[in-house]
Write a protein that holds these residues in place. Sequence first.
Motif, PDB file in Angstrom:
ATOM      1  N   ASN A  66       6.586  44.051  90.011  1.00  0.00           N
ATOM      2  CA  ASN A  66       7.976  43.741  90.362  1.00  0.00           C
ATOM      3  C   ASN A  66       8.682  42.857  89.342  1.00  0.00           C
ATOM      4  O   ASN A  66       9.774  42.378  89.598  1.00  0.00           O
ATOM      5  CB  ASN A  66       8.004  43.048  91.729  1.00  0.00           C
ATOM      6  CG  ASN A  66       7.611  44.006  92.832  1.00  0.00           C
ATOM      7  OD1 ASN A  66       8.191  45.073  92.962  1.00  0.00           O
ATOM      8  ND2 ASN A  66       6.591  43.657  93.583  1.00  0.00           N
ATOM      9  N   THR A  67       8.040  42.629  88.201  1.00  0.00           N
ATOM     10  CA  THR A  67       8.675  41.744  87.217  1.00  0.00           C
ATOM     11  C   THR A  67       9.187  42.526  86.018  1.00  0.00           C
ATOM     12  O   THR A  67       8.646  43.573  85.662  1.00  0.00           O
ATOM     13  CB  THR A  67       7.718  40.629  86.739  1.00  0.00           C
ATOM     14  OG1 THR A  67       8.426  39.807  85.798  1.00  0.00           O
ATOM     15  CG2 THR A  67       6.494  41.173  86.046  1.00  0.00           C
ATOM     16  N   HIS A  68      10.252  42.023  85.419  1.00  0.00           N
ATOM     17  CA  HIS A  68      10.751  42.579  84.175  1.00  0.00           C
ATOM     18  C   HIS A  68      10.437  41.644  83.016  1.00  0.00           C
ATOM     19  O   HIS A  68      10.823  41.877  81.889  1.00  0.00           O
ATOM     20  CB  HIS A  68      12.267  42.821  84.269  1.00  0.00           C
ATOM     21  CG  HIS A  68      12.613  43.822  85.324  1.00  0.00           C
ATOM     22  ND1 HIS A  68      13.085  45.083  85.029  1.00  0.00           N
ATOM     23  CD2 HIS A  68      12.506  43.771  86.671  1.00  0.00           C
ATOM     24  CE1 HIS A  68      13.268  45.755  86.157  1.00  0.00           C
ATOM     25  NE2 HIS A  68      12.919  44.972  87.172  1.00  0.00           N
ATOM     26  N   GLU A 110      15.424  38.324  79.576  1.00  0.00           N
ATOM     27  CA  GLU A 110      15.278  39.781  79.637  1.00  0.00           C
ATOM     28  C   GLU A 110      16.191  40.506  78.661  1.00  0.00           C
ATOM     29  O   GLU A 110      15.887  41.608  78.223  1.00  0.00           O
ATOM     30  CB  GLU A 110      15.636  40.281  81.037  1.00  0.00           C
ATOM     31  CG  GLU A 110      14.601  39.996  82.074  1.00  0.00           C
ATOM     32  CD  GLU A 110      15.186  40.210  83.458  1.00  0.00           C
ATOM     33  OE1 GLU A 110      15.336  41.375  83.853  1.00  0.00           O
ATOM     34  OE2 GLU A 110      15.517  39.214  84.118  1.00  0.00           O
ATOM     35  N   GLU A 249      12.388  35.822  83.476  1.00  0.00           N
ATOM     36  CA  GLU A 249      13.495  36.526  84.134  1.00  0.00           C
ATOM     37  C   GLU A 249      14.201  35.633  85.128  1.00  0.00           C
ATOM     38  O   GLU A 249      13.621  34.689  85.666  1.00  0.00           O
ATOM     39  CB  GLU A 249      12.988  37.798  84.810  1.00  0.00           C
ATOM     40  CG  GLU A 249      11.936  37.519  85.864  1.00  0.00           C
ATOM     41  CD  GLU A 249      11.514  38.761  86.631  1.00  0.00           C
ATOM     42  OE1 GLU A 249      12.114  39.827  86.443  1.00  0.00           O
ATOM     43  OE2 GLU A 249      10.580  38.633  87.435  1.00  0.00           O
ATOM     44  N   LYS A 250      15.450  35.977  85.374  1.00  0.00           N
ATOM     45  CA  LYS A 250      16.233  35.253  86.380  1.00  0.00           C
ATOM     46  C   LYS A 250      15.808  35.728  87.768  1.00  0.00           C
ATOM     47  O   LYS A 250      15.350  36.867  87.909  1.00  0.00           O
ATOM     48  CB  LYS A 250      17.721  35.554  86.170  1.00  0.00           C
ATOM     49  CG  LYS A 250      18.221  35.096  84.797  1.00  0.00           C
ATOM     50  CD  LYS A 250      19.568  34.421  84.917  1.00  0.00           C
ATOM     51  CE  LYS A 250      19.823  33.504  83.731  1.00  0.00           C
ATOM     52  NZ  LYS A 250      20.264  34.241  82.534  1.00  0.00           N
ATOM     53  N   ARG A 252      15.864  37.449  91.196  1.00  0.00           N
ATOM     54  CA  ARG A 252      16.618  38.589  91.703  1.00  0.00           C
ATOM     55  C   ARG A 252      17.168  38.252  93.079  1.00  0.00           C
ATOM     56  O   ARG A 252      16.485  37.617  93.876  1.00  0.00           O
ATOM     57  CB  ARG A 252      15.688  39.793  91.838  1.00  0.00           C
ATOM     58  CG  ARG A 252      15.876  40.801  90.763  1.00  0.00           C
ATOM     59  CD  ARG A 252      14.562  41.506  90.461  1.00  0.00           C
ATOM     60  NE  ARG A 252      14.163  41.186  89.091  1.00  0.00           N
ATOM     61  CZ  ARG A 252      14.690  41.752  88.034  1.00  0.00           C
ATOM     62  NH1 ARG A 252      15.620  42.676  88.170  1.00  0.00           N
ATOM     63  NH2 ARG A 252      14.306  41.407  86.824  1.00  0.00           N
TER      64      ARG A 252
END
Length: 253
Positions: A66-68, A110, A249-250, A252
């Motif tokens: 689930n991570t970018h 990202e 990443e920020k 979500r």
Amino acid sequence: MKNPRVHEIATAMIDAVRKVLIDHQVTEAEYRAGVMYMMKVAEAKETGLISDVFLNSTIVEIKAANTHGSAPAIQGPYFKEDAPFVDGKLKTYDSDDHKPLLLHGTVKDEAGGVVSDAVIDIWHSTPDGRYSGFGGYHGDMPVEYYRGKIRTDSQGRWRVQTTLPAPYQIPNKGPTGALLTMMGSHTWRPAHVHFKIRKDGFEPLTTQYYFEGGEWVDSDCCNGVQPELVMPAAIEQNMQVMVLDFVIEKPRA
Ligand code: DHB
Ligand code: FE
């Protein structure tokens, strides 16, 4: 008060265990031995250890899917929030047979933008596989050894020197080690370096990296090795080096 999430997960877990008992025709004597075993785990204060050995890597896989950002990894039990800020070098016990290790890279978001002023916690074992600040088997090394915090510069770069960690054996005298042995496994983790990257407005990234070709990389007892966490051996300035460009990443919505 009924908690729907607990209801859902606990029911599914119990159903899964019941299916194993039936599929393997577990006897009353085996069941009692299992209950005794769980009591021993609690007595030995290994409840956290046994959970992490078998299950933490699965939680990390869920997170990874689930991570970018960069691949996460298990935190393990040896993170210390109170590790000091260091200036370019971790405090180590030096000796001629301890090999220097240079760690450097960048932190980006990202979109590829540099992340300055991110705090990176770095921790790893001594050249004989021990962690500072934990006493017991690990000895009485003060917490400022083999761990520290650094900040990325205005270009998102970071750099720190240390010495090469060694493969690490998880506590192997208790019930968790006994179970691994009975399962035909072992209690070794490949040499690795831990990182935790934090910056306001971003998800924290907890990860660890392994050395390509290192002993136990293909059979970590904690099942924590993913291909993207294994770094090729490289040499810079006569030192083994690991170059790591992290992406955070920020959150979500
Ligand atoms: C354990 C130790 C580690 O150094 C690590 O990274 C993960 C797990 C352990 O003892 O379970
Ligand atoms: Fe570790």
